[in-house]
Design a protein around this motif. Structure first.
Motif, PDB file in Angstrom:
ATOM      1  N   GLY A 138       0.875  -1.125   0.024  1.00 61.26           N
ATOM      2  CA  GLY A 138       0.042  -0.117   0.024  1.00 61.26           C
ATOM      3  C   GLY A 138       0.948   1.274   0.055  1.00 61.26           C
ATOM      4  O   GLY A 138       2.126   1.051   0.431  1.00 61.26           O
ATOM      5  N   ASP A 139       0.399   2.312  -0.519  1.00 58.15           N
ATOM      6  CA  ASP A 139       0.903   3.692  -0.486  1.00 58.15           C
ATOM      7  C   ASP A 139       1.157   4.349   0.750  1.00 58.15           C
ATOM      8  O   ASP A 139       1.948   5.059   0.969  1.00 58.15           O
ATOM      9  CB  ASP A 139       0.553   4.738  -1.764  1.00 58.15           C
ATOM     10  N   SER A 140      -0.018   4.191   1.660  1.00 60.14           N
ATOM     11  CA  SER A 140       0.268   4.544   2.883  1.00 60.14           C
ATOM     12  C   SER A 140      -0.356   3.699   3.916  1.00 60.14           C
ATOM     13  O   SER A 140      -0.592   2.449   3.680  1.00 60.14           O
ATOM     14  CB  SER A 140      -1.102   5.662   3.323  1.00 60.14           C
ATOM     15  N   ILE A 141       0.207   3.817   5.257  1.00 59.75           N
ATOM     16  CA  ILE A 141      -0.170   2.774   6.358  1.00 59.75           C
ATOM     17  C   ILE A 141      -1.669   2.171   6.315  1.00 59.75           C
ATOM     18  O   ILE A 141      -2.079   1.135   6.464  1.00 59.75           O
ATOM     19  CB  ILE A 141       0.088   3.114   7.829  1.00 59.75           C
ATOM     20  N   GLU A 142      -2.684   3.381   6.328  1.00 60.38           N
ATOM     21  CA  GLU A 142      -3.865   3.161   6.019  1.00 60.38           C
ATOM     22  C   GLU A 142      -4.372   2.122   5.167  1.00 60.38           C
ATOM     23  O   GLU A 142      -5.060   1.410   5.167  1.00 60.38           O
ATOM     24  CB  GLU A 142      -4.827   4.425   5.824  1.00 60.38           C
ATOM     25  N   GLU A 143      -3.902   2.538   3.959  1.00 66.68           N
ATOM     26  CA  GLU A 143      -4.168   1.886   2.510  1.00 66.68           C
ATOM     27  C   GLU A 143      -3.441   0.234   2.841  1.00 66.68           C
ATOM     28  O   GLU A 143      -4.172  -0.570   2.620  1.00 66.68           O
ATOM     29  CB  GLU A 143      -3.456   2.286   1.247  1.00 66.68           C
ATOM     30  N   LEU A 144      -2.481   0.071   3.553  1.00 60.84           N
ATOM     31  CA  LEU A 144      -1.790  -1.185   3.710  1.00 60.84           C
ATOM     32  C   LEU A 144      -2.546  -1.865   4.617  1.00 60.84           C
ATOM     33  O   LEU A 144      -2.829  -3.188   4.164  1.00 60.84           O
ATOM     34  CB  LEU A 144      -0.402  -0.772   4.349  1.00 60.84           C
ATOM     35  N   LEU A 145      -3.238  -1.294   5.678  1.00 63.76           N
ATOM     36  CA  LEU A 145      -3.964  -2.134   6.802  1.00 63.76           C
ATOM     37  C   LEU A 145      -5.279  -2.490   6.052  1.00 63.76           C
ATOM     38  O   LEU A 145      -5.755  -3.837   6.467  1.00 63.76           O
ATOM     39  CB  LEU A 145      -4.187  -1.136   7.756  1.00 63.76           C
ATOM     40  N   LYS A 146      -5.752  -1.838   5.128  1.00 63.18           N
ATOM     41  CA  LYS A 146      -6.908  -2.108   4.381  1.00 63.18           C
ATOM     42  C   LYS A 146      -6.656  -3.313   3.642  1.00 63.18           C
ATOM     43  O   LYS A 146      -7.582  -4.363   3.554  1.00 63.18           O
ATOM     44  CB  LYS A 146      -7.665  -1.046   3.550  1.00 63.18           C
ATOM     45  N   ASN A 147      -5.423  -3.293   2.751  1.00 66.82           N
ATOM     46  CA  ASN A 147      -5.121  -4.340   1.911  1.00 66.82           C
ATOM     47  C   ASN A 147      -4.791  -5.457   2.601  1.00 66.82           C
ATOM     48  O   ASN A 147      -5.149  -6.651   1.997  1.00 66.82           O
ATOM     49  CB  ASN A 147      -4.108  -3.840   1.063  1.00 66.82           C
ATOM     50  N   VAL A 148      -4.172  -5.415   3.696  1.00 66.25           N
ATOM     51  CA  VAL A 148      -3.761  -6.703   4.560  1.00 66.25           C
ATOM     52  C   VAL A 148      -5.121  -7.424   5.083  1.00 66.25           C
ATOM     53  O   VAL A 148      -5.269  -8.337   4.796  1.00 66.25           O
ATOM     54  CB  VAL A 148      -3.222  -6.310   5.697  1.00 66.25           C
ATOM     55  N   GLN A 149      -6.017  -6.699   5.324  1.00 66.74           N
ATOM     56  CA  GLN A 149      -7.546  -7.248   6.032  1.00 66.74           C
ATOM     57  C   GLN A 149      -8.111  -8.258   4.486  1.00 66.74           C
ATOM     58  O   GLN A 149      -8.213  -9.375   4.548  1.00 66.74           O
ATOM     59  CB  GLN A 149      -8.543  -6.364   6.150  1.00 66.74           C
ATOM     60  N   GLU A 150      -8.010  -7.443   3.356  1.00 63.58           N
ATOM     61  CA  GLU A 150      -8.486  -8.035   2.315  1.00 63.58           C
ATOM     62  C   GLU A 150      -7.623  -9.258   1.656  1.00 63.58           C
ATOM     63  O   GLU A 150      -8.107 -10.547   1.211  1.00 63.58           O
ATOM     64  CB  GLU A 150      -8.621  -7.217   1.139  1.00 63.58           C
ATOM     65  N   ALA A 151      -6.309  -9.348   1.914  1.00 58.62           N
ATOM     66  CA  ALA A 151      -5.562 -10.296   1.552  1.00 58.62           C
ATOM     67  C   ALA A 151      -5.696 -11.351   2.621  1.00 58.62           C
ATOM     68  O   ALA A 151      -5.789 -12.610   2.099  1.00 58.62           O
ATOM     69  CB  ALA A 151      -4.051  -9.555   1.690  1.00 58.62           C
ATOM     70  N   ILE A 152      -5.883 -11.290   3.702  1.00 58.53           N
ATOM     71  CA  ILE A 152      -5.950 -12.218   4.681  1.00 58.53           C
ATOM     72  C   ILE A 152      -7.408 -13.270   4.584  1.00 58.53           C
ATOM     73  O   ILE A 152      -7.330 -14.288   4.407  1.00 58.53           O
ATOM     74  CB  ILE A 152      -5.972 -11.695   6.293  1.00 58.53           C
ATOM     75  N   GLU A 153      -8.360 -12.130   4.133  1.00 61.26           N
ATOM     76  CA  GLU A 153      -9.636 -12.816   3.901  1.00 61.26           C
ATOM     77  C   GLU A 153      -9.569 -13.579   2.495  1.00 61.26           C
ATOM     78  O   GLU A 153     -10.201 -14.691   2.472  1.00 61.26           O
ATOM     79  CB  GLU A 153     -10.544 -11.741   3.691  1.00 61.26           C
TER      80      GLU A 153
END
Length: 79
Positions: free
Chosen positions: A46-61
């Protein structure tokens, strides 16, 4: 310079709740990338921590839905 805790715990909610360790790394080209050691091959960026954390949630799911969760190790179930 941005200072971040390189390890985060993500809590997933659903029929079962679990906590997974997420390790965050700065990306050479800017932004961040993260890996979930408990799920082999589960990583995102992700480009930012906020985007990264959102993407992590989606990746895990996505990994869990794809059946990669059969190999989840070192997690905590929360009921």
């Amino acid at each position: 310079m941005l200072s971040i805790n390189p390890q985060r715990v993500i809590q997933l909610k659903g029929s079962h709740t679990m906590k997974l360790k997420v390790i965050i790394h700065p990306a050479e080209e800017g932004g961040f990338w993260a890996e979930v050691p408990a799920i082999q091959g589960c990583a995102t960026q992700g480009d930012s921590i906020e985007e990264l954390l959102k993407n992590v949630q989606e990746a895990i799911e996505g990994c869990l839905k794809a059946g990669l969760g059969c190999c989840v190790t070192n997690h905590k179930n929360i009921n």
